[in-house]
Design a protein around this motif. Structure first.
Motif, PDB file in Angstrom:
ATOM      1  N   LEU A 170       0.846  -1.201   0.000  1.00 50.57           N
ATOM      2  CA  LEU A 170       0.000   0.000   0.000  1.00 50.57           C
ATOM      3  C   LEU A 170       0.881   1.251   0.000  1.00 50.57           C
ATOM      4  O   LEU A 170       0.616   2.212  -0.741  1.00 50.57           O
ATOM      5  N   SER A 171       1.934   1.240   0.828  1.00 48.63           N
ATOM      6  CA  SER A 171       2.821   2.417   0.891  1.00 48.63           C
ATOM      7  C   SER A 171       3.433   2.695  -0.481  1.00 48.63           C
ATOM      8  O   SER A 171       3.526   3.849  -0.914  1.00 48.63           O
ATOM      9  N   LYS A 172       3.853   1.611  -1.151  1.00 51.09           N
ATOM     10  CA  LYS A 172       4.474   1.765  -2.475  1.00 51.09           C
ATOM     11  C   LYS A 172       3.489   2.403  -3.461  1.00 51.09           C
ATOM     12  O   LYS A 172       3.829   3.360  -4.169  1.00 51.09           O
ATOM     13  N   LEU A 173       2.257   1.888  -3.459  1.00 52.73           N
ATOM     14  CA  LEU A 173       1.242   2.422  -4.372  1.00 52.73           C
ATOM     15  C   LEU A 173       0.962   3.897  -4.055  1.00 52.73           C
ATOM     16  O   LEU A 173       0.884   4.742  -4.957  1.00 52.73           O
ATOM     17  N   LEU A 174       0.820   4.194  -2.750  1.00 52.55           N
ATOM     18  CA  LEU A 174       0.513   5.586  -2.369  1.00 52.55           C
ATOM     19  C   LEU A 174       1.663   6.513  -2.739  1.00 52.55           C
ATOM     20  O   LEU A 174       1.453   7.611  -3.257  1.00 52.55           O
ATOM     21  N   ILE A 198      -3.305  -8.858  -4.054  1.00 55.80           N
ATOM     22  CA  ILE A 198      -2.781  -7.753  -3.233  1.00 55.80           C
ATOM     23  C   ILE A 198      -2.908  -6.400  -3.944  1.00 55.80           C
ATOM     24  O   ILE A 198      -3.234  -5.381  -3.316  1.00 55.80           O
ATOM     25  N   GLU A 199      -2.707  -6.414  -5.257  1.00 56.57           N
ATOM     26  CA  GLU A 199      -2.760  -5.144  -5.992  1.00 56.57           C
ATOM     27  C   GLU A 199      -4.183  -4.577  -5.964  1.00 56.57           C
ATOM     28  O   GLU A 199      -4.375  -3.363  -5.809  1.00 56.57           O
ATOM     29  N   ASP A 200      -5.186  -5.461  -6.095  1.00 53.66           N
ATOM     30  CA  ASP A 200      -6.573  -4.991  -6.043  1.00 53.66           C
ATOM     31  C   ASP A 200      -6.915  -4.481  -4.648  1.00 53.66           C
ATOM     32  O   ASP A 200      -7.583  -3.446  -4.510  1.00 53.66           O
ATOM     33  N   LEU A 201      -6.447  -5.183  -3.608  1.00 54.01           N
ATOM     34  CA  LEU A 201      -6.745  -4.700  -2.248  1.00 54.01           C
ATOM     35  C   LEU A 201      -6.135  -3.308  -2.044  1.00 54.01           C
ATOM     36  O   LEU A 201      -6.805  -2.392  -1.539  1.00 54.01           O
ATOM     37  N   CYS A 202      -4.888  -3.134  -2.461  1.00 57.48           N
ATOM     38  CA  CYS A 202      -4.235  -1.833  -2.250  1.00 57.48           C
ATOM     39  C   CYS A 202      -4.889  -0.744  -3.102  1.00 57.48           C
ATOM     40  O   CYS A 202      -5.040   0.394  -2.646  1.00 57.48           O
ATOM     41  N   ARG A 203      -5.335  -1.103  -4.303  1.00 57.28           N
ATOM     42  CA  ARG A 203      -6.047  -0.108  -5.141  1.00 57.28           C
ATOM     43  C   ARG A 203      -7.363   0.290  -4.493  1.00 57.28           C
ATOM     44  O   ARG A 203      -7.768   1.436  -4.524  1.00 57.28           O
ATOM     45  N   LEU A 233      -7.996   0.225  -1.210  1.00 49.20           N
ATOM     46  CA  LEU A 233      -7.680   1.079  -0.047  1.00 49.20           C
ATOM     47  C   LEU A 233      -7.320   2.489  -0.524  1.00 49.20           C
ATOM     48  O   LEU A 233      -7.707   3.494   0.081  1.00 49.20           O
ATOM     49  N   CYS A 234      -6.610   2.547  -1.636  1.00 48.84           N
ATOM     50  CA  CYS A 234      -6.215   3.841  -2.207  1.00 48.84           C
ATOM     51  C   CYS A 234      -7.462   4.630  -2.640  1.00 48.84           C
ATOM     52  O   CYS A 234      -7.556   5.841  -2.400  1.00 48.84           O
ATOM     53  N   GLN A 235      -8.421   3.910  -3.240  1.00 47.71           N
ATOM     54  CA  GLN A 235      -9.685   4.576  -3.627  1.00 47.71           C
ATOM     55  C   GLN A 235     -10.380   5.163  -2.393  1.00 47.71           C
ATOM     56  O   GLN A 235     -10.854   6.306  -2.404  1.00 47.71           O
ATOM     57  N   CYS A 236     -10.432   4.368  -1.311  1.00 44.48           N
ATOM     58  CA  CYS A 236     -11.075   4.847  -0.067  1.00 44.48           C
ATOM     59  C   CYS A 236     -10.363   6.107   0.432  1.00 44.48           C
ATOM     60  O   CYS A 236     -11.011   7.069   0.869  1.00 44.48           O
ATOM     61  N   ILE A 237      -9.045   6.101   0.374  1.00 44.59           N
ATOM     62  CA  ILE A 237      -8.263   7.244   0.858  1.00 44.59           C
ATOM     63  C   ILE A 237      -8.524   8.470  -0.027  1.00 44.59           C
ATOM     64  O   ILE A 237      -8.837   9.553   0.462  1.00 44.59           O
ATOM     65  N   GLU A 238      -8.425   8.264  -1.338  1.00 42.01           N
ATOM     66  CA  GLU A 238      -8.544   9.407  -2.250  1.00 42.01           C
ATOM     67  C   GLU A 238      -9.969   9.960  -2.312  1.00 42.01           C
ATOM     68  O   GLU A 238     -10.169  11.142  -2.550  1.00 42.01           O
ATOM     69  N   GLN A 239     -10.953   9.076  -2.047  1.00 40.07           N
ATOM     70  CA  GLN A 239     -12.349   9.563  -2.069  1.00 40.07           C
ATOM     71  C   GLN A 239     -12.794  10.009  -0.681  1.00 40.07           C
ATOM     72  O   GLN A 239     -13.995  10.191  -0.441  1.00 40.07           O
ATOM     73  N   GLY A 240     -11.868  10.100   0.246  1.00 39.35           N
ATOM     74  CA  GLY A 240     -12.200  10.594   1.584  1.00 39.35           C
ATOM     75  C   GLY A 240     -13.170   9.708   2.315  1.00 39.35           C
ATOM     76  O   GLY A 240     -13.974  10.170   3.120  1.00 39.35           O
ATOM     77  N   GLY A 241     -13.108   8.397   2.044  1.00 42.14           N
ATOM     78  CA  GLY A 241     -13.942   7.443   2.785  1.00 42.14           C
ATOM     79  C   GLY A 241     -15.366   7.357   2.285  1.00 42.14           C
ATOM     80  O   GLY A 241     -16.189   6.677   2.898  1.00 42.14           O
ATOM     81  N   GLN A 290     -20.401  -1.522  -6.316  1.00 42.21           N
ATOM     82  CA  GLN A 290     -21.302  -0.348  -6.435  1.00 42.21           C
ATOM     83  C   GLN A 290     -20.537   0.963  -6.276  1.00 42.21           C
ATOM     84  O   GLN A 290     -20.948   1.997  -6.785  1.00 42.21           O
ATOM     85  N   SER A 291     -19.405   0.905  -5.556  1.00 35.76           N
ATOM     86  CA  SER A 291     -18.626   2.134  -5.346  1.00 35.76           C
ATOM     87  C   SER A 291     -17.897   2.555  -6.627  1.00 35.76           C
ATOM     88  O   SER A 291     -17.257   3.602  -6.675  1.00 35.76           O
ATOM     89  N   GLY A 292     -17.963   1.685  -7.650  1.00 36.87           N
ATOM     90  CA  GLY A 292     -17.308   2.005  -8.926  1.00 36.87           C
ATOM     91  C   GLY A 292     -15.946   1.346  -9.059  1.00 36.87           C
ATOM     92  O   GLY A 292     -15.255   1.525 -10.060  1.00 36.87           O
ATOM     93  N   PHE A 293     -15.557   0.545  -8.066  1.00 36.12           N
ATOM     94  CA  PHE A 293     -14.239  -0.090  -8.113  1.00 36.12           C
ATOM     95  C   PHE A 293     -14.217  -1.177  -9.187  1.00 36.12           C
ATOM     96  O   PHE A 293     -15.146  -1.966  -9.294  1.00 36.12           O
ATOM     97  N   THR A 294     -13.127  -1.219  -9.962  1.00 37.68           N
ATOM     98  CA  THR A 294     -12.983  -2.300 -10.947  1.00 37.68           C
ATOM     99  C   THR A 294     -11.762  -3.149 -10.579  1.00 37.68           C
ATOM    100  O   THR A 294     -10.714  -2.605 -10.224  1.00 37.68           O
ATOM    101  N   PHE A 295     -11.946  -4.444 -10.647  1.00 36.42           N
ATOM    102  CA  PHE A 295     -10.857  -5.369 -10.277  1.00 36.42           C
ATOM    103  C   PHE A 295      -9.936  -5.613 -11.470  1.00 36.42           C
ATOM    104  O   PHE A 295     -10.416  -5.888 -12.576  1.00 36.42           O
ATOM    105  N   LEU A 296      -8.632  -5.552 -11.221  1.00 35.30           N
ATOM    106  CA  LEU A 296      -7.680  -5.899 -12.282  1.00 35.30           C
ATOM    107  C   LEU A 296      -7.597  -7.413 -12.427  1.00 35.30           C
ATOM    108  O   LEU A 296      -7.301  -7.937 -13.489  1.00 35.30           O
ATOM    109  N   TYR A 297      -7.826  -8.116 -11.295  1.00 35.92           N
ATOM    110  CA  TYR A 297      -7.699  -9.585 -11.280  1.00 35.92           C
ATOM    111  C   TYR A 297      -8.999 -10.185 -10.749  1.00 35.92           C
ATOM    112  O   TYR A 297      -9.098 -10.532  -9.580  1.00 35.92           O
TER     113      TYR A 297
END
Ligand code: NDP
Length: 300
Positions: free
Chosen positions: A16-20, A199-204, A206-214, A281-288
């Motif tokens: 997650l840190s790497k992605l962020l 792992i990449e989808d989970l971190c993406r 979490l990143c969406q949650c962070i960037e969309q302010g929860g 429903q939140s609009g998240f799309t899975f890479l895997y």
């Protein structure tokens, strides 16, 4: 954005840190040990929350550590490493004059009762089936912010994750060597559901949650869309095909019970069929979205 990650030194935290960082965010880690770029839990308790836009908690003693016997002391460590770190962050956020927009807690789909037939969405009841589900219930409860400060400025998101598949940690690396030696096989009956996420989808997510302010949702299931139908046998077969090795040797349930003990064995011998309904429903799309694509990526 400034992001604070409890337990950020671990398997999920490092990814997650790497992605962020790659997305231009600024990450600080909360750890048991001091060090460069780290804050300790004691610092948070004594000095309060440093300014941040999002706080995430990933801290927790590895429940399935086969080297640790399931003693009362270890069980307490598994519980308190999650509950106390979460409580520390909840209290620090509550007391902060400038609280973050999002407060993200990663728990597990073990919240839902194990079943081969029921399907669970984020709205399904749970939290009282076994040791793990009660732990998740208590862990998520501790993350709740008192009503007085639960203003729109801090949104709590509980991310219930399935088994996280990655190259550098979690369950997959330890499963690879028996399969490579043609000693792999299903665990127990193999019919138990196998809720998983790359792992990449989970971190993406979490990143969406962070960037969309929860605002993505208050509870999100972090499992791949195909996981609702995947069983442990499906995973065994997919791994066997990806590695080009046979996998005929089942691991007997009795051996798992003897190795892990009664409380932990259900984590491998049972499972939940989980749907990422609100996540999609939140609009998240899975890479895997399926095991084939996930394992092809992880084993390349
Ligand atoms: P790791 O074991 O890799 O890392 C967790 C971090 O927690 C460690 O780096 C450590 O950081 C900290 N920690 C460990 N023991 C304690 C303790 N006794 N007290 C306080 N902190 C401690 O875990 P993952 O990254 O795999 O998982 C993160 C979270 O996600 C965990 O809570 C886990 O239960 C949950 N989860 C994981 C899944 C998976 O498949 N990996 C699936 C579902 C949920 P430090 O030493 O720096 O303090």
């Amino acid at each position: 954005m400034k992001v604070l990650i409890g337990g950020g030194s671990g398997f999920i935290g490092q990814s997650l840190s790497k992605l962020l960082n790659n997305r231009g965010h600024n990450v600080s880690i909360i750890s048991q040990r001091p060090g460069k770029g780290r804050i300790t839990w004691e610092d948070i308790s004594k000095k309060g929350l440093p300014p941040c836009d999002a706080a995430v908690n990933l801290a927790g003693e590895n429940v399935l550590n086969p080297l640790k016997r399931w003693t009362e002391a270890f069980k307490q460590e598994v519980i308190s490493s999650r509950i106390e770190t979460t409580r520390t962050l909840t209290q620090a956020i509550s007391k902060s004059s400038n609280p973050p927009r999002s407060w993200i807690l990663v728990t597990g789909v073990g919240y839902y009762p194990p079943s081969q037939t029921h399907q669970y969405s984020e709205e399904s009841p749970g939290g009282n089936a076994d040791f793990l589900s009660r732990l998740v219930r208590d862990w998520e409860q501790v993350a709740e912010l008192p009503p007085s400060i639960n203003k729109p400025s801090t949104q709590l998101v509980r991310v219930r994750s399935g088994v996280v598949l990655g190259r550098d940690g979690g369950a997959l690396p330890s499963m690879l060597w028996p399969f490579r030696l043609c000693l792999g096989g299903p665990i127990g009956s193999g019919n138990q559901p196998f809720p998983w996420i790359h792992i990449e989808d989970l971190c993406r997510l979490l990143c969406q949650c962070i960037e969309q302010g929860g605002s993505s949702g208050d509870v999100l299931n972090a499992v791949s869309p195909s996981a609702v139908k995947d069983t442990n046998s499906d995973f065994t077969q997919a791994l066997s095909m990806a590695l080009g090795r046979p996998a005929f040797l089942p691991v007997p349930a009795l051996a798992i019970k003897a190795l892990l003990g009664e409380d932990r064995a259900p984590m491998l011998l049972e499972g939940q069929r989980v749907v990422p309904q609100k996540t999609l429903q939140s609009g998240f799309t899975f890479l895997y979205p399926d095991l084939k694509s996930a394992l092809a990526d992880l084993l390349k």
